[in-house]
Design an enzyme around this catalytic site. Structure first.
Site, PDB file in Angstrom:
ATOM      1  N   ALA A  62       0.606  -1.116  -0.181  1.00 35.88           N
ATOM      2  CA  ALA A  62       0.151  -0.016   0.044  1.00 35.88           C
ATOM      3  C   ALA A  62       0.887   1.212  -0.084  1.00 35.88           C
ATOM      4  O   ALA A  62       2.106   1.276   0.407  1.00 35.88           O
ATOM      5  CB  ALA A  62      -0.876  -0.057   1.360  1.00 35.88           C
ATOM      6  N   GLY A 107      -0.062  -5.511   0.349  1.00 39.66           N
ATOM      7  CA  GLY A 107      -1.221  -5.580  -0.247  1.00 39.66           C
ATOM      8  C   GLY A 107      -1.011  -6.140  -1.883  1.00 39.66           C
ATOM      9  O   GLY A 107      -1.689  -6.627  -2.756  1.00 39.66           O
ATOM     10  N   GLU A 110      -1.292  -9.714  -1.368  1.00 44.28           N
ATOM     11  CA  GLU A 110      -2.778  -9.896  -1.197  1.00 44.28           C
ATOM     12  C   GLU A 110      -3.568 -10.056  -2.683  1.00 44.28           C
ATOM     13  O   GLU A 110      -4.280 -10.718  -3.020  1.00 44.28           O
ATOM     14  CB  GLU A 110      -3.463  -8.921  -0.369  1.00 44.28           C
ATOM     15  CG  GLU A 110      -3.053  -9.188   1.169  1.00 44.28           C
ATOM     16  CD  GLU A 110      -3.668  -7.849   2.116  1.00 44.28           C
ATOM     17  OE1 GLU A 110      -4.391  -8.279   2.875  1.00 44.28           O
ATOM     18  OE2 GLU A 110      -3.144  -6.803   1.869  1.00 44.28           O
ATOM     19  N   GLU A 130       2.525  -6.417   7.302  1.00 47.05           N
ATOM     20  CA  GLU A 130       1.865  -5.165   7.943  1.00 47.05           C
ATOM     21  C   GLU A 130       2.252  -5.216   9.393  1.00 47.05           C
ATOM     22  O   GLU A 130       2.225  -4.050  10.098  1.00 47.05           O
ATOM     23  CB  GLU A 130       0.477  -5.448   7.696  1.00 47.05           C
ATOM     24  CG  GLU A 130      -0.083  -5.447   6.176  1.00 47.05           C
ATOM     25  CD  GLU A 130       0.093  -6.393   5.302  1.00 47.05           C
ATOM     26  OE1 GLU A 130      -0.425  -6.404   4.421  1.00 47.05           O
ATOM     27  OE2 GLU A 130       0.669  -7.458   5.708  1.00 47.05           O
TER      28      GLU A 130
END
Length: 256
Positions: A62, A107, A110, A130
Site C-alpha cells: 500500500a 497489498g 494480497e 503489515e
C-alpha cells in the site's frame, strides 16, 4: 492518474500495474483496479486474465504515506472499499494468473492471492509485513493466505512479517511455478492463452464451484457442483466437446 490498465490481445486480458517505482497501491489505483476487474469479467473478448506489475516489481504494498494520514474513522470507511477492490479481482469469472516479479509485499501479496494461479520469477519476494507497522493485512491476507497455505504457515508469515524468496514460496504453496524472471510474463501469457481457448462456461463453472465450495460445507459444495454440472449440458460447448470426443478422440475439441 490511476496507474493501472487493461490490455487485451488474443483473448487474454492483462491488468497491468504501472505506478513506478514500486507500484504502491494507493486509493486511486485500488478503485481503478476494481473497475478493470469488473470490465474484464464482462467482456466477451477477455477469456483469461493476467495480473502483472512489470519486469521489476509486482507491487510492494500500500501507499504508506497516504495511509499514514488516515485516522480510524477514515479507515473504517476505506477498508471496505479496499477489500471490495481485491474481491472484484478474485471474482473475475475467468481464469486469472498472477505474473510476479520482484516484490509482492503487503497489498501486492494480497493481490496475487486473488489469482487462481501464481507464476513467480526467481527474483520474487513475497510476504505480509503489515505487523511491522503495528497492523495486520487488510485486503484479504488473513483469509486468503490461510486458505491457500494453511493457518500455521499463514500465521508464520503474518506474525513475523518476514519475506520469502521464490523457492520457499513454492515449497509453501504460495506460488505454483518459479521461472527465470525474464520469462515470467511470457510463461504466464502462454498459460493464459491456453486457458483462453477452453470452454468459457465450463471454466467459469469450475472456478465458481471450487471457490464457493471452499466457503461452505461439503454437502453444500456438492450441491453447487451438481447444479453447475447439470447446467452445462445445456451449452453449445458441451455439445461440441462431446461430439469431438466421439468423432476425433479426446482433447481435440476447439471451443472458439
Amino acid at each position: 492518474m490511476a496507474h493501472v490498465n487493461l490490455e487485451v490481445s488474443g483473448g487474454v486480458g492483462t491488468i497491468r500495474l504501472d505506478r513506478p517505482p514500486m507500484n504502491a497501491l494507493d486509493i486511486s489505483l485500488q478503485d481503478r483496479l476494481r473497475e478493470l476487474a469488473e470490465e474484464a469479467g464482462r467482456r466477451d473478448d477477455v477469456r483469461s486474465v493476467i495480473l502483472y506489475g512489470g519486469e521489476k516489481v509486482f507491487a510492494a504494498g500500500a501507499d504508506i504515506k497516504e495511509m499514514r494520514e488516515m485516522d480510524h474513522a477514515a479507515m473504517v470507511v476505506r477498508s471496505r472499499a479496499l477489500q471490495e477492490s481485491f474481491t472484484a479481482v478474485a471474482r473475475i469469472p475467468k481464469p486469472v494468473i498472477a505474473a510476479v516479479t520482484g516484490y509482492a509485499l503487503g497489498g501486492g501479496c494480497e493481490l496475487a492471492l486473488c489469482a487462481d494461479f501464481r507464476i513467480a520469477g526467481d527474483n520474487a519476494k513475497l510476504g505480509q509485513p503489515e505487523i511491522l507497522l503495528g497492523l495486520i493485512p487488510g485486503a484479504g491476507g488473513t483469509q486468503r493466505l490461510a486458505r491457500l497455505i494453511g493457518p500455521s504457515r499463514a500465521k508464520d508469515l503474518i506474525f513475523t512479517g518476514r519475506q520469502v524468496r521464490a523457492d520457499e514460496a513454492l515449497s509453501l504453496g504460495l506460488v505454483d511455478r518459479v521461472v527465470p524472471a525474464a520469462e515470467v510474463y511470457e510463461q504466464a501469457h502462454a498459460w493464459a492463452a491456453q486457458l483462453a481457448r477452453g470452454p468459457a462456461l465450463a471454466l467459469r463453472a469450475a472456478k465458481e464451484s471450487v471457490d464457493t465450495g471452499l466457503e461452505t460445507d461439503l454437502e453444500s459444495g456438492l450441491a453447487i457442483e451438481r447444479t453447475w454440472f447439470a447446467g452445462l449440458f445445456a451449452t453449445e460447448d458441451r455439445e461440441r466437446g462431446m461430439r469431438s470426443f466421439v468423432e476425433d478422440g479426446p482433447g481435440k475439441a476447439k471451443f472458439l
